[in-house]
Design a protein around this motif. Sequence first.
Motif, short mmCIF file in Angstrom:
data_model
loop_
_atom_site.label_atom_id
_atom_site.label_comp_id
_atom_site.label_asym_id
_atom_site.label_seq_id
_atom_site.Cartn_x
_atom_site.Cartn_y
_atom_site.Cartn_z
N ALA A 153 0.58 -1.26 0.09
CA ALA A 153 -0.04 0.05 0.15
C ALA A 153 0.81 1.12 -0.14
CB ALA A 153 -1.00 -0.13 1.27
N ASP A 154 2.11 1.17 0.07
CA ASP A 154 3.01 2.34 0.08
C ASP A 154 3.92 2.29 -1.05
OD1 ASP A 154 6.23 3.23 1.03
OD2 ASP A 154 4.54 4.35 2.09
N GLU A 155 3.82 3.39 -1.82
CA GLU A 155 4.57 3.45 -3.21
C GLU A 155 6.09 3.48 -3.05
OE1 GLU A 155 3.75 5.81 -7.45
OE2 GLU A 155 3.35 6.88 -5.44
N ASP A 156 6.60 4.01 -2.25
CA ASP A 156 8.10 4.06 -1.91
C ASP A 156 8.43 2.69 -1.72
OD1 ASP A 156 8.15 6.59 -2.43
OD2 ASP A 156 8.42 7.31 -0.32
N SER A 157 7.70 1.86 -0.85
CA SER A 157 7.97 0.40 -0.30
C SER A 157 7.83 -0.33 -1.67
CB SER A 157 7.20 -0.07 0.84
OG SER A 157 7.43 -1.38 0.99
N VAL A 158 6.96 -0.16 -2.50
CA VAL A 158 6.72 -0.85 -3.81
C VAL A 158 7.81 -0.74 -4.78
CG1 VAL A 158 5.35 -1.39 -5.73
CG2 VAL A 158 4.26 -1.22 -3.45
N ASN A 159 8.38 0.62 -4.77
CA ASN A 159 9.43 0.96 -5.94
C ASN A 159 10.77 0.33 -5.28
OD1 ASN A 159 7.63 2.33 -7.28
ND2 ASN A 159 7.91 4.19 -6.65
N ASN A 160 11.02 0.49 -4.15
CA ASN A 160 12.20 -0.18 -3.59
C ASN A 160 12.10 -1.56 -3.69
OD1 ASN A 160 14.40 -0.28 -1.78
ND2 ASN A 160 13.17 -1.76 -0.61
N MET A 161 11.26 -2.32 -3.58
CA MET A 161 10.98 -3.72 -3.85
C MET A 161 11.30 -3.93 -5.35
SD MET A 161 8.82 -6.05 -5.38
CE MET A 161 7.15 -5.26 -5.36
N ALA A 162 10.90 -3.37 -6.07
CA ALA A 162 11.16 -3.69 -7.71
C ALA A 162 12.56 -3.21 -7.92
CB ALA A 162 10.22 -2.67 -8.77
N ASN A 163 13.02 -2.24 -7.55
CA ASN A 163 14.31 -1.85 -7.79
C ASN A 163 15.36 -3.11 -7.26
OD1 ASN A 163 13.74 0.38 -9.15
ND2 ASN A 163 13.68 1.48 -7.39
N GLU A 164 15.21 -3.62 -6.06
CA GLU A 164 16.12 -4.45 -5.35
C GLU A 164 15.85 -5.81 -6.17
OE1 GLU A 164 16.75 -6.47 -1.07
OE2 GLU A 164 15.49 -4.63 -1.11
N ALA A 165 14.51 -6.12 -6.62
CA ALA A 165 14.63 -7.36 -7.42
C ALA A 165 15.50 -7.37 -8.57
CB ALA A 165 13.13 -7.38 -7.91
N SER A 171 -6.48 -0.12 0.16
CA SER A 171 -5.19 0.38 0.02
C SER A 171 -4.50 -0.85 -0.32
CB SER A 171 -4.51 1.05 1.25
OG SER A 171 -4.66 0.34 2.36
N VAL A 172 -4.79 -2.13 0.59
CA VAL A 172 -3.98 -3.30 0.45
C VAL A 172 -4.53 -4.26 -0.94
CG1 VAL A 172 -3.65 -5.52 1.26
CG2 VAL A 172 -3.47 -3.62 2.48
N ASN A 173 -5.94 -4.31 -1.10
CA ASN A 173 -6.27 -5.24 -1.90
C ASN A 173 -6.52 -4.54 -3.39
OD1 ASN A 173 -6.77 -7.29 0.00
ND2 ASN A 173 -8.45 -6.45 0.54
N LEU A 174 -6.61 -3.15 -3.39
CA LEU A 174 -6.85 -2.69 -4.72
C LEU A 174 -5.66 -1.84 -5.24
CD1 LEU A 174 -8.33 -2.29 -7.29
CD2 LEU A 174 -9.85 -0.56 -6.16
N TYR A 205 -2.18 -2.12 -8.21
CA TYR A 205 -2.15 -0.83 -9.07
C TYR A 205 -0.71 -0.58 -8.71
CZ TYR A 205 -1.43 4.09 -9.88
OH TYR A 205 -0.97 5.25 -9.92
N LEU A 206 -0.18 -0.21 -7.62
CA LEU A 206 1.20 0.29 -7.30
C LEU A 206 2.27 -0.83 -7.80
CD1 LEU A 206 0.78 1.64 -3.88
CD2 LEU A 206 1.05 2.96 -5.88
N CYS A 207 2.08 -2.12 -7.52
CA CYS A 207 2.96 -3.13 -7.93
C CYS A 207 3.12 -3.05 -9.42
CB CYS A 207 2.64 -4.54 -7.19
SG CYS A 207 2.84 -4.63 -5.54
N CYS A 208 1.83 -3.32 -10.07
CA CYS A 208 1.86 -3.09 -11.44
C CYS A 208 2.67 -2.17 -12.10
CB CYS A 208 0.58 -2.99 -12.07
SG CYS A 208 -0.32 -4.75 -12.12
N LYS A 209 2.44 -0.77 -11.50
CA LYS A 209 2.98 0.28 -12.11
C LYS A 209 4.45 0.27 -12.00
CE LYS A 209 2.63 5.48 -11.89
NZ LYS A 209 2.19 6.67 -11.00
#
Length: 260
Positions: free
Chosen positions: A64-76, A111-114, A118-122
């Motif tokens: 649900a947190d955009e910074d956390s999701v972006n960090n996850m994608a970058n670390e991957a 925020s979690v379910n929808l 969205y954030l993870c896809c983006k």
Amino acid sequence: MKLKNRIAIITGGGKGIGAELSLKLASEGAKIIIAEMDVPNGERTAKKIRENNGEAIVIKTNVADEDSVNNMANEAINVFGKIDILINNAGTRHINNILDHTKQQWDDMLSVNLTGPYLCCKAVIPHMIKGGKGKIINFGSIASFMGRPDRVAYVAAKTGVLGLTRALAVDLTGKNININTICPGLISTPFNQKFAEDPELGEVWGKETIVGRWGKPSDIAGAAIFLSSDDSDFINGSEIKIDGGWLAAKTRKGEITNNE
């Protein structure tokens, strides 16, 4: 192996359906990123994958947190260099009547379910475009297709997942990225444990499905592997219901003849 050397992110991949998906995709050759708030459970699942000669890492992620999701994608990307598969499995649910339903509970579930998918896809789609191909699986529910009691926010969010999937499939036209939805029904996981184990309702609810039982996390894995693989290249913007036939037909007690 259908997914050899594919890089797969599975949100909420540390327990329940998510853990089963992590293990089964790894058994098909995928390298797994478990994006999980519950790091200890994520590490337990990753350890099982490694013990079976697979590769897995855990990245603490709040979907649900955009910074956390972006960090996850970058670390991957830093670890594996690409992202082939994203499975938006993480979810939450509050069950109570609309008059007792708080704004915070509404916000949590949306925020979690929808917003989470969205954030993870983006975050992930640009890497899939760069790689030339991608597979995204969002998680809906039987609640994506009907009203369910005391679940207004959950139903709203899971219905929205279908719209998100369809709209993203259109937006990604020509990008060689397939995005589909898996919609589970009664699956016996920690999410539904109190219902599955209820001495009065558990067995009764299972028998309401055409299959005649509760589903198991392993019942979801086959569809996830299929939608993650090249076998599903002509499926896009669609949904697969995995509910034992619960949405397909309704019967009353005594309407089906027992031929045993």
